[in-house]
Design an enzyme around this catalytic site. Structure first.
Site, PDB file in Angstrom:
ATOM      1  N   MET A 274       0.802  -1.216   0.000  1.00 31.28           N
ATOM      2  CA  MET A 274       0.000   0.000   0.000  1.00 31.28           C
ATOM      3  C   MET A 274       0.843   1.277   0.000  1.00 31.28           C
ATOM      4  O   MET A 274       0.292   2.372  -0.040  1.00 31.28           O
ATOM      5  CB  MET A 274      -0.910   0.010   1.231  1.00 31.28           C
ATOM      6  CG  MET A 274      -1.972  -1.073   1.226  1.00 31.28           C
ATOM      7  SD  MET A 274      -3.121  -0.923  -0.174  1.00 31.28           S
ATOM      8  CE  MET A 274      -3.860   0.670   0.167  1.00 31.28           C
ATOM      9  N   ARG A 275       2.171   1.129   0.036  1.00 32.78           N
ATOM     10  CA  ARG A 275       2.990   2.329   0.091  1.00 32.78           C
ATOM     11  C   ARG A 275       2.805   3.189  -1.151  1.00 32.78           C
ATOM     12  O   ARG A 275       2.824   4.421  -1.086  1.00 32.78           O
ATOM     13  CB  ARG A 275       4.468   1.964   0.278  1.00 32.78           C
ATOM     14  CG  ARG A 275       5.370   3.192   0.420  1.00 32.78           C
ATOM     15  CD  ARG A 275       6.809   2.846   0.758  1.00 32.78           C
ATOM     16  NE  ARG A 275       6.934   2.468   2.156  1.00 32.78           N
ATOM     17  CZ  ARG A 275       7.345   1.287   2.575  1.00 32.78           C
ATOM     18  NH1 ARG A 275       7.665   0.352   1.709  1.00 32.78           N
ATOM     19  NH2 ARG A 275       7.431   1.024   3.857  1.00 32.78           N
ATOM     20  N   ALA A 276       2.611   2.564  -2.302  1.00 36.41           N
ATOM     21  CA  ALA A 276       2.439   3.325  -3.542  1.00 36.41           C
ATOM     22  C   ALA A 276       1.209   4.214  -3.479  1.00 36.41           C
ATOM     23  O   ALA A 276       1.245   5.374  -3.915  1.00 36.41           O
ATOM     24  CB  ALA A 276       2.337   2.367  -4.732  1.00 36.41           C
TER      25      ALA A 276
END
Length: 668
Positions: A274-276
């Site tokens: 989910m970092r993107a």
């Protein structure tokens, strides 16, 4: 102190300047990785950014740059007196590739800690970079143990120094900026993901722009202070715009429509985790603030995707980074009907230097546009030199699907660069013994230190419960870990290997070994032989994807000068030992064992192979012979080399379990 080149005087490189400015507006974006060929102003632009960063308030006398409003409660220099602070420019700290661990995280005086119980701590570069910029030039060449420390600090926002139960912790939140030339090797995926944005840069092919680059550089070299003074107005304007964008940033609204576009884009490109999504949201918000808007538009989401996703969607280290912009536009269009995230043409009351919207245009006025040069990465497989001609030459065939290979390692214990292939004495790993320290003590062996000090306690007048420790008592722990090797591929590209299905399988096997070398942090080299000679298709390098590109374009045909290939490989190893004597080599010969052309080709190949055996070079022969009748020539070659032979099927990780032991036994 030298005068830096002005940021606004950098010609072109729009994406690079925009990515750096967005991080100046919102450090939460997470930093920038700048990839590109040498001589493209990567370092110049990064160093110039520090002059545009807003000043910071720090507690007076604090070596760790604590903020007066919220000082770190665990600061080694604390507790701090309320109200005493000073204002200074944000620091830009450079981390050298060859820095030691103590230089990065700081040094703890073990002798005073054991003898006096005092935590005497000298801050490192992470402390200096707190609330500033940490710049790593050639970040892809950074040693793995330093990468691990950077990952920990970036994830936790703090740095920990541990020495035998004595620990020091301090805050370490910084803007991480790295530059790299992909030809020299790739980054570990874990560190790659820590960079919020990535930018590909290349020199412009427009003559007028190149002329302007040279003109400005010569003017700067002749009179740095005078050149900087001529750009002071533009610098001040951008500095003021950064400050205004920072002030506006908390009021920027990221609507549900824009969030859906962000989530849909990340899902469409199959990014991991989910970092993107989070980085895209922060980048789009910073883009809106930079343009002077309080609403995030579709154009902001699009620009954020182009900066935040290319390095996250790569599924294979040999794939070129980048996004399919048609697919990106289709995804944004499909999820543009919610209203909140739709782009507009005339919503910005003050276009400013970027023009309407300001999502991705010029970061400052007065700088020539970059034109059509989008910073595309040059093809790594170009420039490999001419192939010798041979009868029956065939065009290159594509490699078969790569697979997970057996672990091939060099026997014995080395002392080469840190990696993941062969056993080695390293600064990290399991403790195997102790020795007297050479220079500064880095890893204390507590039991050996106590054992060395114990016989002298009465003579030193010990009266209390604690030991009396002297410098001569200290012992350094010796550790065993893993090293990276030089894996030199010697590939037979002659007519006997030229059947398309067969050569495709051979290339697939070599590609699999290259992928394994990438994961184990090896250097690789590629020697090919065909026709009447052998060529160094790729000198030893850390760029495994460059080797893959050369392999993909390799044609076949002609006779089989096996001896020439082995002699060329022997010469490459001789030169490489002079350059890097600590790095041990593993030679992988990919052939069916045939030798043709010239007088006594088989005998000559045998003599060449025995050179490797005499020097103790570890070797593996990948037997590519096929068909119902097998001559066993590859196994004979392996015997001459003092190595082992394995078939293409045996190379797979799910085949014979004893391959590694066999390689080590034959090479011992």
């Amino acid at each position: 102190m030298s005068t830096p080149f002005p940021f606004t005087a950098v010609v072109g490189q729009d994406d690079l300047r925009l990515a750096l400015l967005l991080n100046a507006v919102s450090p939460a974006v997470g930093g920038v990785l700048v990839r590109g060929e040498k001589g493209t102003a990567k370092s110049t632009a990064v160093r110039a950014l520090s002059a545009l960063m807003p000043e910071v308030d720090v507690v007076s006398g604090c070596r760790f740059s604590c903020a007066p409003a919220s000082p770190d409660p665990g600061c080694p220099d604390g507790p701090h007196v309320t109200g005493a602070f000073e204002t200074r420019p944000a620091r830009m700290v450079e981390l050298p590739v060859g820095a030691s661990e103590d230089r990065l995280v700081g040094a703890l005086d073990i002798e005073r800690a054991l003898a006096e119980g005092v935590k005497a701590f000298e801050p490192g570069l992470l402390a200096d970079a707190h609330r500033g910029i940490l710049y790593v030039d050639e970040v892809n060449l950074l040693h793995d143990h330093l990468v691990d420390l950077l990952l920990d600090a970036a994830a936790m926002g703090a740095s920990y120094v541990e020495r035998e139960g004595v620990s020091v912790r301090h805050a370490a939140r910084f803007l991480l900026v790295g530059t790299m030339n992909p030809e020299e090797g790739e980054l570990r995926p874990q560190l790659l993901d820590r960079f919020g944005l990535t930018v590909e840069v290349a020199a412009s092919r427009e003559p007028d722009q190149r002329v302007e680059v040279v003109r400005r550089r010569l003017a700067y070299d002749d009179d740095p202070a005078g050149f900087a003074a001529r750009w002071a107005g533009e610098e001040a304007a951008v500095r003021a715009r950064i400050a205004a964008a920072r002030e506006l940033l908390p009021r920027v609204r990221l609507g549900d429509g824009a969030l859906r576009q962000i989530a849909a884009t990340c899902a469409a490109f199959e990014v991991d985790g989910m970092r993107a999504d989070i980085v895209m949201a922060r980048t789009a918000t910073a883009l809106a603030a930079w343009a002077g808007r309080t609403d995030v538009l579709a154009e902001d989401v699009r620009q954020a995707a182009l900066l935040a996703l290319p390095h996250r969607r790569r599924r294979n280290p040999f794939d070129a980074p980048g996004l399919d912009e048609d697919k990106l536009d289709e995804t944004l269009e499909q999820f543009s009907g919610d209203g909140d995230g739709e782009g507009g043409d005339d919503d910005d009351p003050d276009p400013g230097p970027d023009g309407p919207g300001g999502g991705g245009g010029e970061p400052a006025p007065g700088i020539p546009p970059q034109g059509g040069d989008t910073g595309a990465r040059p093809e790594a497989g170009q420039g490999g030199g001419p192939e010798p001609s041979g009868a029956g030459e065939q065009s290159a065939v594509s490699a078969a699907e790569p697979f997970r290979t057996k672990v091939l390692s060099v026997p014995g214990i080395g002392e080469g660069a840190a990696g993941r292939r062969s056993r080695a004495r390293t600064e990290h790993g399991r403790t195997t013994g102790a020795r007297r320290p050479k220079g500064a003590l880095t890893k204390l062996h507590l039991a050996a230190t106590v054992q060395a000090a114990a016989p002298h306690q009465r003579a030193r007048g010990r009266s209390g419960p604690g030991l009396v420790i002297r410098r001569d008592d200290l012992r350094q722990a010796t550790r065993e870990g893993r090293e990276g090797n030089l894996v030199l591929f010697v590939v037979d590209a002659s007519g006997s290997m030229a059947a398309r299905q067969r050569m495709s399988a051979v290339k697939g096997a070599v590609l699999s070994l290259l992928l394994d070398a990438y994961q184990r942090r090896d250097k690789v080299g590629l020697v090919t032989f065909r026709g009447s000679a052998a060529d160094v298709a790729l000198p030893p390098t850390s760029s495994v994807d460059a080797a893959a590109a050369r392999l993909e374009s390799l044609p076949t045909g002609g006779r089989t000068p096996l001896a020439a290939g082995l002699l060329k490989a022997h010469e490459v190893l001789r030169v490489e030992r002079l350059r890097d004597p600590a790095r041990r080599a593993l030679v992988v010969v990919v052939t069916d064992g045939r030798a043709t052309g010239g007088p006594e080709p088989v005998a000559l190949a045998g003599r060449a192979a025995r050179l490797f055996a005499a020097e103790g070079t570890a070797s593996v022969v990948v037997d590519c012979e096929s068909g119902p009748v097998r001559l066993g020539l590859a196994a004979q070659l392996a015997g001459e080399l003092g190595g082992t032979a394995v078939t293409l099927d045996e190379l797979r990780a799910d085949s014979i379990a004893g391959l590694v032991k066999d390689v080590q036994r034959r090479a011992a």
